[in-house]
Motif scaffolding. Structure first.
Motif, PDB file in Angstrom:
ATOM      1  N   MET A  34       0.847  -1.194   0.000  1.00 19.53           N
ATOM      2  CA  MET A  34       0.000   0.000   0.000  1.00 19.53           C
ATOM      3  C   MET A  34       0.883   1.245   0.000  1.00 19.53           C
ATOM      4  SD  MET A  34      -3.072  -1.033  -0.186  1.00 19.53           S
ATOM      5  CE  MET A  34      -3.883   0.547   0.092  1.00 19.53           C
ATOM      6  N   ALA A  35       0.417   2.253  -0.694  1.00 15.84           N
ATOM      7  CA  ALA A  35       1.218   3.471  -0.822  1.00 15.84           C
ATOM      8  C   ALA A  35       0.365   4.710  -0.626  1.00 15.84           C
ATOM      9  CB  ALA A  35       1.880   3.524  -2.198  1.00 15.84           C
ATOM     10  N   TRP A  36       1.009   5.733  -0.148  1.00 11.46           N
ATOM     11  CA  TRP A  36       0.436   7.073  -0.095  1.00 11.46           C
ATOM     12  C   TRP A  36       1.107   7.933  -1.163  1.00 11.46           C
ATOM     13  CZ3 TRP A  36      -3.730   8.834   2.452  1.00 11.46           C
ATOM     14  CH2 TRP A  36      -4.218   8.093   3.549  1.00 11.46           C
ATOM     15  N   TYR A  37       0.286   8.686  -1.863  1.00  9.53           N
ATOM     16  CA  TYR A  37       0.746   9.627  -2.865  1.00  9.53           C
ATOM     17  C   TYR A  37       0.190  11.000  -2.489  1.00  9.53           C
ATOM     18  CZ  TYR A  37       1.418   5.392  -5.669  1.00  9.53           C
ATOM     19  OH  TYR A  37       1.799   4.153  -6.125  1.00  9.53           O
ATOM     20  N   ARG A  38       0.776  12.033  -3.067  1.00 11.60           N
ATOM     21  CA  ARG A  38       0.204  13.355  -2.898  1.00 11.60           C
ATOM     22  C   ARG A  38       0.360  14.148  -4.180  1.00 11.60           C
ATOM     23  NH1 ARG A  38       4.591  15.954   1.364  1.00 11.60           N
ATOM     24  NH2 ARG A  38       6.341  16.193  -0.106  1.00 11.60           N
ATOM     25  N   GLN A  39      -0.555  15.092  -4.340  1.00 12.34           N
ATOM     26  CA  GLN A  39      -0.510  15.975  -5.504  1.00 12.34           C
ATOM     27  C   GLN A  39      -0.656  17.403  -5.024  1.00 12.34           C
ATOM     28  OE1 GLN A  39      -3.296  15.061  -8.658  1.00 12.34           O
ATOM     29  NE2 GLN A  39      -1.982  16.113 -10.141  1.00 12.34           N
ATOM     30  N   ALA A  40       0.408  18.156  -5.179  1.00  9.54           N
ATOM     31  CA  ALA A  40       0.389  19.566  -4.822  1.00  9.54           C
ATOM     32  C   ALA A  40      -0.217  20.362  -5.974  1.00  9.54           C
ATOM     33  CB  ALA A  40       1.809  20.040  -4.531  1.00  9.54           C
ATOM     34  N   TYR A  93      -3.866  14.107  -0.669  1.00 10.83           N
ATOM     35  CA  TYR A  93      -3.201  12.840  -0.379  1.00 10.83           C
ATOM     36  C   TYR A  93      -4.120  11.683  -0.743  1.00 10.83           C
ATOM     37  CZ  TYR A  93       0.651  15.181   1.975  1.00 10.83           C
ATOM     38  OH  TYR A  93       1.763  15.954   2.241  1.00 10.83           O
ATOM     39  N   TYR A  94      -3.541  10.721  -1.428  1.00 11.70           N
ATOM     40  CA  TYR A  94      -4.266   9.549  -1.884  1.00 11.70           C
ATOM     41  C   TYR A  94      -3.541   8.289  -1.425  1.00 11.70           C
ATOM     42  CZ  TYR A  94      -5.998  12.901  -5.400  1.00 11.70           C
ATOM     43  OH  TYR A  94      -6.532  13.994  -6.054  1.00 11.70           O
ATOM     44  N   CYS A  95      -4.304   7.244  -1.207  1.00  8.00           N
ATOM     45  CA  CYS A  95      -3.678   5.934  -1.009  1.00  8.00           C
ATOM     46  C   CYS A  95      -4.053   5.044  -2.192  1.00  8.00           C
ATOM     47  CB  CYS A  95      -4.115   5.290   0.297  1.00  8.00           C
ATOM     48  SG  CYS A  95      -5.789   4.642   0.279  1.00  8.00           S
ATOM     49  N   LYS A  96      -3.255   4.001  -2.391  1.00 15.40           N
ATOM     50  CA  LYS A  96      -3.522   3.085  -3.490  1.00 15.40           C
ATOM     51  C   LYS A  96      -2.679   1.841  -3.320  1.00 15.40           C
ATOM     52  CE  LYS A  96      -4.017   3.081  -8.505  1.00 15.40           C
ATOM     53  NZ  LYS A  96      -3.796   3.820  -9.759  1.00 15.40           N
ATOM     54  N   PRO A  97      -3.184   0.698  -3.724  1.00  9.81           N
ATOM     55  CA  PRO A  97      -2.313  -0.478  -3.816  1.00  9.81           C
ATOM     56  C   PRO A  97      -1.238  -0.205  -4.865  1.00  9.81           C
ATOM     57  CG  PRO A  97      -4.625  -1.109  -3.921  1.00  9.81           C
ATOM     58  CD  PRO A  97      -4.580   0.379  -4.062  1.00  9.81           C
ATOM     59  N   MET A  98      -0.010  -0.264  -4.483  1.00  8.90           N
ATOM     60  CA  MET A  98       1.077   0.275  -5.299  1.00  8.90           C
ATOM     61  C   MET A  98       1.225  -0.426  -6.640  1.00  8.90           C
ATOM     62  SD  MET A  98       4.907   1.042  -3.985  1.00  8.90           S
ATOM     63  CE  MET A  98       6.077   1.966  -4.961  1.00  8.90           C
ATOM     64  N   TYR A 104      -8.149   3.688 -11.184  1.00  6.62           N
ATOM     65  CA  TYR A 104      -9.022   4.193 -10.136  1.00  6.62           C
ATOM     66  C   TYR A 104      -8.205   4.842  -9.016  1.00  6.62           C
ATOM     67  CZ  TYR A 104     -11.944   4.068  -5.957  1.00  6.62           C
ATOM     68  OH  TYR A 104     -12.609   4.399  -4.808  1.00  6.62           O
ATOM     69  N   TRP A 105      -8.671   5.985  -8.584  1.00  5.97           N
ATOM     70  CA  TRP A 105      -8.145   6.663  -7.393  1.00  5.97           C
ATOM     71  C   TRP A 105      -9.324   7.048  -6.516  1.00  5.97           C
ATOM     72  CZ3 TRP A 105      -2.919   7.493  -6.439  1.00  5.97           C
ATOM     73  CH2 TRP A 105      -2.043   7.234  -7.513  1.00  5.97           C
ATOM     74  N   GLY A 106      -9.121   7.041  -5.237  1.00 12.62           N
ATOM     75  CA  GLY A 106     -10.136   7.533  -4.330  1.00 12.62           C
ATOM     76  C   GLY A 106     -10.264   9.048  -4.436  1.00 12.62           C
ATOM     77  N   GLN A 107     -11.075   9.611  -3.567  1.00 14.31           N
ATOM     78  CA  GLN A 107     -11.311  11.054  -3.634  1.00 14.31           C
ATOM     79  C   GLN A 107     -10.174  11.853  -3.011  1.00 14.31           C
ATOM     80  OE1 GLN A 107     -12.479   9.230  -1.189  1.00 14.31           O
ATOM     81  NE2 GLN A 107     -12.126  10.442   0.656  1.00 14.31           N
ATOM     82  N   GLY A 108      -9.335  11.171  -2.249  1.00 14.22           N
ATOM     83  CA  GLY A 108      -8.216  11.852  -1.600  1.00 14.22           C
ATOM     84  C   GLY A 108      -8.666  12.649  -0.381  1.00 14.22           C
ATOM     85  N   THR A 109      -7.689  13.144   0.334  1.00 13.94           N
ATOM     86  CA  THR A 109      -7.963  14.003   1.488  1.00 13.94           C
ATOM     87  C   THR A 109      -7.014  15.199   1.430  1.00 13.94           C
ATOM     88  OG1 THR A 109      -8.270  14.060   3.903  1.00 13.94           O
ATOM     89  CG2 THR A 109      -6.441  12.704   3.075  1.00 13.94           C
ATOM     90  N   GLN A 110      -7.564  16.384   1.588  1.00  7.42           N
ATOM     91  CA  GLN A 110      -6.799  17.613   1.422  1.00  7.42           C
ATOM     92  C   GLN A 110      -6.008  17.929   2.687  1.00  7.42           C
ATOM     93  OE1 GLN A 110      -6.586  19.956  -1.302  1.00  7.42           O
ATOM     94  NE2 GLN A 110      -4.963  20.807   0.003  1.00  7.42           N
ATOM     95  N   VAL A 111      -4.740  18.199   2.513  1.00  2.71           N
ATOM     96  CA  VAL A 111      -3.873  18.662   3.598  1.00  2.71           C
ATOM     97  C   VAL A 111      -3.380  20.052   3.222  1.00  2.71           C
ATOM     98  CG1 VAL A 111      -1.688  18.317   4.807  1.00  2.71           C
ATOM     99  CG2 VAL A 111      -3.173  16.360   4.288  1.00  2.71           C
ATOM    100  N   THR A 112      -3.625  21.003   4.087  1.00  7.53           N
ATOM    101  CA  THR A 112      -3.175  22.373   3.860  1.00  7.53           C
ATOM    102  C   THR A 112      -2.353  22.815   5.057  1.00  7.53           C
ATOM    103  OG1 THR A 112      -5.153  22.869   2.565  1.00  7.53           O
ATOM    104  CG2 THR A 112      -3.852  24.733   3.338  1.00  7.53           C
ATOM    105  N   VAL A 113      -1.123  23.206   4.799  1.00  2.00           N
ATOM    106  CA  VAL A 113      -0.217  23.640   5.867  1.00  2.00           C
ATOM    107  C   VAL A 113       0.041  25.127   5.695  1.00  2.00           C
ATOM    108  CG1 VAL A 113       1.968  23.255   7.041  1.00  2.00           C
ATOM    109  CG2 VAL A 113       0.836  21.353   5.858  1.00  2.00           C
ATOM    110  N   SER A 114      -0.330  25.887   6.695  1.00  2.00           N
ATOM    111  CA  SER A 114      -0.125  27.339   6.639  1.00  2.00           C
ATOM    112  C   SER A 114       1.207  27.703   7.282  1.00  2.00           C
ATOM    113  CB  SER A 114      -1.269  28.059   7.337  1.00  2.00           C
ATOM    114  OG  SER A 114      -1.300  27.711   8.707  1.00  2.00           O
TER     115      SER A 114
END
Length: 115
Positions: A34-40, A93-98, A104-114
């Protein structure tokens, strides 16, 4: 049918922490890497961390020492504990079986760092 549901994102100040969760259904979870990915914003999706079914972890250089990936095979869930967050960690941030061949990708979860 693969289903990925990410959660745990939010708005956090620089230096803060978040814990992401992802429930994966429709696969034999325990045997999948399993992997975590992110898209800025404005950037391509990138691999952040991965974990084998037996718990061997791997990290991108940019997050090593700050992020920890883990999994609970009994719950079909993979986690990403993020600490010492900085604005550069902002993204979806998304997870996926690597190694699963799927678009297919899930909806992801938004991370915002101020800052």
């Amino acid at each position: 049918q693969l289903q990925l549901v990410e959660s745990g994102g939010g708005l956090v100040q620089a230096g803060g922490s978040l814990r992401l969760s992802c429930v994966a259904n429709g696969i034999i979870f325990s045997i999948n890497v399993m992997a975590w990915y992110r898209q800025a914003p404005g950037k391509q999706r990138e691999l952040v961390a991965s974990i084998t079914g037996r718990g061997v972890e791997n990290y991108a250089d940019s997050v090593r020492g700050r992020f920890t990936i883990s999994r609970d095979n009994s719950k079909n869930t993979v986690y990403l504990q993020m600490t010492s967050l900085g604005p550069e960690d902002t993204g979806v941030y998304y997870c996926k079986p690597m190694y699963l061949q799927t678009d297919y990708w899930g909806q992801g979860t938004q991370v915002t760092v101020s800052s």
